[in-house]
Design a protein around this motif. Structure first.
Motif, PDB file in Angstrom:
ATOM      1  N   ARG A 193      -1.357   2.341   7.804  1.00  0.00           N
ATOM      2  CA  ARG A 193      -0.423   1.462   8.599  1.00  0.00           C
ATOM      3  C   ARG A 193      -0.737  -0.111   8.388  1.00  0.00           C
ATOM      4  N   ILE A 194       0.182  -1.035   8.593  1.00  0.00           N
ATOM      5  CA  ILE A 194      -0.222  -2.532   8.451  1.00  0.00           C
ATOM      6  C   ILE A 194       0.261  -2.849   9.994  1.00  0.00           C
ATOM      7  N   VAL A 195      -0.479  -4.013  10.411  1.00  0.00           N
ATOM      8  CA  VAL A 195      -0.225  -4.581  11.513  1.00  0.00           C
ATOM      9  C   VAL A 195      -0.041  -5.983  11.357  1.00  0.00           C
ATOM     10  N   THR A 196       1.251  -6.727  11.705  1.00  0.00           N
ATOM     11  CA  THR A 196       1.340  -8.064  11.405  1.00  0.00           C
ATOM     12  C   THR A 196       1.956  -8.764  12.773  1.00  0.00           C
ATOM     13  N   ASP A 197       1.894 -10.049  12.600  1.00  0.00           N
ATOM     14  CA  ASP A 197       2.836 -10.903  13.548  1.00  0.00           C
ATOM     15  C   ASP A 197       4.268 -10.651  13.140  1.00  0.00           C
ATOM     16  N   GLY A 198       5.076 -11.457  13.886  1.00  0.00           N
ATOM     17  CA  GLY A 198       6.555 -11.577  13.756  1.00  0.00           C
ATOM     18  C   GLY A 198       6.986 -12.306  12.653  1.00  0.00           C
ATOM     19  N   LEU A 199       6.159 -12.942  11.844  1.00  0.00           N
ATOM     20  CA  LEU A 199       6.676 -13.486  10.421  1.00  0.00           C
ATOM     21  C   LEU A 199       7.491 -12.495   9.734  1.00  0.00           C
ATOM     22  N   SER A 239       6.436   3.031   1.939  1.00  0.00           N
ATOM     23  CA  SER A 239       5.988   4.353   2.687  1.00  0.00           C
ATOM     24  C   SER A 239       4.965   4.008   3.783  1.00  0.00           C
ATOM     25  N   VAL A 240       4.414   2.989   3.942  1.00  0.00           N
ATOM     26  CA  VAL A 240       3.519   2.517   4.909  1.00  0.00           C
ATOM     27  C   VAL A 240       3.882   2.224   6.412  1.00  0.00           C
ATOM     28  N   ALA A 294       8.018  -8.053   2.472  1.00  0.00           N
ATOM     29  CA  ALA A 294       7.149  -7.503   1.482  1.00  0.00           C
ATOM     30  C   ALA A 294       6.765  -6.156   1.675  1.00  0.00           C
ATOM     31  N   GLN A 295       6.664  -5.739   2.899  1.00  0.00           N
ATOM     32  CA  GLN A 295       6.257  -4.214   3.449  1.00  0.00           C
ATOM     33  C   GLN A 295       7.426  -3.274   2.783  1.00  0.00           C
ATOM     34  N   ARG A 296       8.620  -3.868   2.761  1.00  0.00           N
ATOM     35  CA  ARG A 296       9.811  -2.821   2.320  1.00  0.00           C
ATOM     36  C   ARG A 296       9.630  -2.754   0.886  1.00  0.00           C
ATOM     37  N   GLU A 297       9.379  -3.900   0.005  1.00  0.00           N
ATOM     38  CA  GLU A 297       9.229  -3.785  -1.525  1.00  0.00           C
ATOM     39  C   GLU A 297       7.941  -3.234  -1.790  1.00  0.00           C
ATOM     40  N   VAL A 298       7.051  -3.569  -1.134  1.00  0.00           N
ATOM     41  CA  VAL A 298       5.588  -3.121  -1.892  1.00  0.00           C
ATOM     42  C   VAL A 298       4.916  -1.816  -1.349  1.00  0.00           C
ATOM     43  N   LEU A 299       5.081  -1.798  -0.030  1.00  0.00           N
ATOM     44  CA  LEU A 299       4.291  -0.743   0.717  1.00  0.00           C
ATOM     45  C   LEU A 299       5.400   0.094   1.555  1.00  0.00           C
TER      46      LEU A 299
END
Length: 236
Positions: free
Chosen positions: A134-140, A153-154, A146-151
């Motif tokens: 899992r990754i946790v970020t703010d609202g940026l 499945s996460v 980046a998550q949809r293209e690189v990660l």
């Protein structure tokens, strides 16, 4: 165990003295002149410019060795970015930590758009050689791209409150930025902060979650690893 020599060719001071200066510089909010004074009190007469060169030459090397010795980081990555003002221009310091507060990597970039986010994600994957749960970020929004293209499945969680772990990890950087009266260039900031994050974090466990005996054992282990990787022997 490292086979670090007791002296370095071209350096008149023992390796133990050099690595002690590097340790002081990265672990405490001290200026180079402060460290010059501390060493002078111990009978080591050296200029602050020599200490600066020691930190440049050996800081990154020691940090890389400590990185290899640390346990595998957790499977939840908290990612955040803050601005740095360098020579009147805005840059962004991207930082990732795991759920235990251990710094995974940092990257100084000019932008905080989707391209910059993807570059940082790929850097993390190459350096850590595994994908998180899992990754946790703010609202940026750049993080989502980046998550949809690189990660893809996460699992991605977005919350300003769940990401306090990453936001709090910026505090040592802010303290050093004030002490150093701002960074002089993006390259200098990247080079210093990469080494600083690893060395500082090696000696700074989450003490508030430990008992006194647990903290002493953790501190003793940190010093033992440091001595092994720098061959810095304690005088009898």
């Amino acid at each position: 165990m490292s086979t670090e020599p007791s002296t370095y060719p071209g350096y008149r001071f023992p390796a133990a003295v050099i690595h002690h200066a590097v340790w002081l510089y990265h672990l405490f909010s001290l200026s180079l002149r402060d460290i010059e004074l501390i060493l002078a009190e111990r009978g080591v007469v050296v200029s602050y410019e020599s200490i600066r060169r020691w930190c440049l030459r050996f800081g990154a090397d020691v940090a890389a060795r400590l990185r290899k010795r640390r346990p595998r980081p957790g499977d939840t990555w908290h990612i955040d970015e803050v601005y740095l003002k360098i020579n009147g221009e805005l840059f962004y310091l991207w930082r990732a930590v795991d759920q235990h507060g251990a710094v995974l990597d940092i990257l100084v970039q000019e932008r905080r758009n989707a391209t910059a986010a993807k570059r940082f994600f790929r850097r993390l994957l190459v350096g850590l050689k595994y994908k998180p749960r899992r990754i946790v970020t703010d609202g940026l929004r750049s993080y989502g791209v980046a998550q949809r293209e690189v990660l893809s499945s996460v699992r991605h969680r977005t919350s300003r409150y769940l990401n306090n772990r990453a936001e709090n990890s910026h505090r040592p950087t802010r303290r050093r930025e004030r002490q150093m009266q701002h960074f002089k260039s993006p390259r200098q900031a990247q080079r210093f902060l990469s080494a600083h994050a690893m060395i500082y974090g090696h000696f700074r466990p989450r003490r508030h979650l430990m008992t006194a005996s647990q903290y002493r054992r953790s501190r003793g282990k940190a010093f033992r690893i440091w001595r092994q990787e720098t061959c810095a022997q304690i005088a009898a």
